[in-house]
Design an enzyme around this catalytic site. Sequence first.
Site, PDB file in Angstrom:
ATOM      1  N   GLU A   1       0.652  -1.268  -0.061  1.00  0.00           N
ATOM      2  CA  GLU A   1       0.040   0.023   0.040  1.00  0.00           C
ATOM      3  C   GLU A   1       0.937   1.528   0.028  1.00  0.00           C
ATOM      4  O   GLU A   1       0.538   2.292  -0.740  1.00  0.00           O
ATOM      5  CB  GLU A   1      -1.184   0.090   1.161  1.00  0.00           C
ATOM      6  CG  GLU A   1      -2.095  -1.026   1.177  1.00  0.00           C
ATOM      7  CD  GLU A   1      -2.951  -1.297   2.477  1.00  0.00           C
ATOM      8  OE1 GLU A   1      -2.264  -1.627   3.295  1.00  0.00           O
ATOM      9  OE2 GLU A   1      -3.886  -1.001   2.241  1.00  0.00           O
TER      10      GLU A   1
ATOM     11  N   GLU B   1      -4.013  -9.508   3.790  1.00  0.00           N
ATOM     12  CA  GLU B   1      -4.671  -9.127   4.854  1.00  0.00           C
ATOM     13  C   GLU B   1      -5.883  -9.984   5.031  1.00  0.00           C
ATOM     14  O   GLU B   1      -6.053 -10.426   6.128  1.00  0.00           O
ATOM     15  CB  GLU B   1      -5.286  -7.802   4.822  1.00  0.00           C
ATOM     16  CG  GLU B   1      -4.129  -6.735   4.935  1.00  0.00           C
ATOM     17  CD  GLU B   1      -3.562  -6.239   3.801  1.00  0.00           C
ATOM     18  OE1 GLU B   1      -3.574  -7.184   2.682  1.00  0.00           O
ATOM     19  OE2 GLU B   1      -2.897  -5.363   3.653  1.00  0.00           O
TER      20      GLU B   1
END
Length: 703
Positions: free
Chosen positions: A107, A127
Amino acid sequence: MQITDVVSLEVEDGIGFLIVNNPPVNALGQKVRQGLADGIAAAQADAAIRAVVIIAEGRTFPAGADITEFGKPPQPPALPDVCQIIEDCAKPVVAALHGTALGGGFEIALSSHYRIADKGAKIGLPEINLGLLPGASGTQRMPRITGAGPALDMMLSGKPVPVARGRDMGVIDEIAEGDLRKAAKAYALKLLKMGWGRRPTSERREGFKDMGAYNNLIVERRAELQKKAKGQLAPFKILDCVALAADPSVPFAEAMKAERAAFMECLASDQSKGMIHAFFAERQTAKIPEAKAATPRDLNKLAVIGGGTMGAGIAVAVLDAGLPVVMIERDAESLERGRANVEKVYARNVAKGRMSEAQKDAVMARWTGSVDYGVLADVDLVIEAVFEEMEVKKAVFAQLDAAMRPGAILATNTSYLNIDELAATISRPEDVIGLHFFSPANIMKLLEIVVPAKVTADVVVTAFDLAKRLGKIPVRAGVCDGFIGNRILATYRRASDYMMEDGASPYQIDAAIRDFGYPMGPYQVSDLAGGDIGWATRKRKAATRPPEERYVQIADRICENGWFGQKTGRGYYRYDGRVSVEDPEVLEIIAAERKRAGITPRDFTDDEIIERYFAAMINEGCNVLDEGIALRPLDIDVTLLYGYAFPRWRGGPMKYADMVGLDVILKRIESYAAEDAHFWQPSPLLQRLVAEGRTFDDLNKGN
Ligand code: 3H9
């Protein structure tokens, strides 16, 4: 210039290198986040810097948020804010990736204006494996570049992909050969020369070109998840966030707030707590007391005794690890069958395009077979995988004792026999250990390493070393009937059979267990494994069964009909190929057995089935712990997760017990004891923990 302990800024030819150095995986803990935020500010303020490169020392670009911080009070700056600071930098920012740029690390990269990656690097948003969603703009920035398909594939599978694939998706701009820092500098200088400035991902739109396809995909994936991920939170939240990303009425900042809220909701859920527990637990099991006291012996050549399903599977696991293996069988015909069992696995790989014929030949060249134990003289470790019968194993061990060199390790793949007894029959019990593989041995990750009384510490650490080389997750177990996994299995299967005889149908039990999160219920598993195996074990143990033990005969009646499950077309279910249907004749057998046993059937709710099934599992888990068969509750969790399909998002039975409350579990067991005090004896450990107000997590932490 040192920005924080773990982030520094170096200037070279107008390029500011913002360097993260937070071993082992450069996780984005508070000091890294602060360092990146302050480092960007410093780079902006420094007139000598024209472009910024974010790069990491050590083995990888940040592999994600620091998972150890989850559950603690948040410490600013939050990662999404750091990502925004990076994107808002007035100078072009290049992320230079190597190793595994995962989760929050990726990210950070997506928030940079350009991305260059070492050719061996991988990127991913894993995740979901922690019951979370990418919570630092991954759900918003990635689909802006790639559209919904690649973004959802990455987020919903959680699987990292090679950067070459990332380039195809548009999230990697350049792939670097050789020194990454040099390549990143050259790339940044090229950008400056071309006059390419900032390129904020939040303003990109190419992923939204075909909104029809984008929205259809969301609908399709939601339907798939409703089947595959029923009851799970994170997958659906990911879909919601990716849908929101493309909604023209929702500004980026608003969608980011929604992503943050969804992330926090997932983080607070038991599902995420369970999966995070599983993540750390599976890394903890290799931490054993023997590790401090010994170093592993050399392992260069391995042998397997037996070429049946287990022996061949183990041989494949060894070959897959790049080691040579010798297979011993009793005669030429059996040896040929063993070789064929091994070759079959690689032939399938070739057929599926996973390897070439030449690669298969190269692997098979490391396989040798013999009917003569004499060839074992230069072998470092042998794994016996012959028929599960003590006398047969003793005979094999006598031959191994005669054939193997001093210092070689003798391992048995027994799944429940007494290894102390086996070891005592040879001249070197200190070299004997249990290596309990699970079928199919080349696929299943779990390896129970069973530690008999006399074995030396260096043999134990060698076994753990071997597990690592084979890519297995090792769990240290003590000697008892069934070790950790099969012993606990035997207990909860009995609880299940009692419920079946008392009034629940096998189909209701299977459905309740599936609803809990298992891929299959216990009777489906029995049909898959073959009822004859359990039947033989029950017959063998009949003589030693305590008279006060309740014994359910339903399975015996079914086996007496020759109904051994899928392989015979009938078991608890009727099969047409792999399609199963409930069988009224089985229900008749069950009804007759209830009558014979004088039982008036009663109704069970699905909740009661779950409560009893897991109370039995947890109580036996406590006994296993109390007797020192398992080191810590987490070892039981990992065993059940990896060997028995316990749903990962529930963390394992002991973690689940902590979440339900140990006092609640104990009360249930005490209430069931009124009907069968022999089976439902509360474990003394469970009683102690409840009295002291402690949890399994306390035990895991050594408290
Ligand atoms: C996330 O990023 C959320 C964001 O979207 C939003 C936030 C707002 N944190 O596995 P290894 C430890 S969620 C803390 O043996 P390998 C690990 O416990 C995160 N610790 O090495 C071990 O400790 P020890 C998304 C971590 O080479 C040591 O590092 N990212 C973390 O076989 C070595 O690990 C992930 O889910 C972490 N993030 O594999 C990636 N990661 O030595 C999780 C590792 O004391 N990590 N540790 O036992 C992995 O998949 C593997 O560790 C990795 C390296 C592939 C990176």
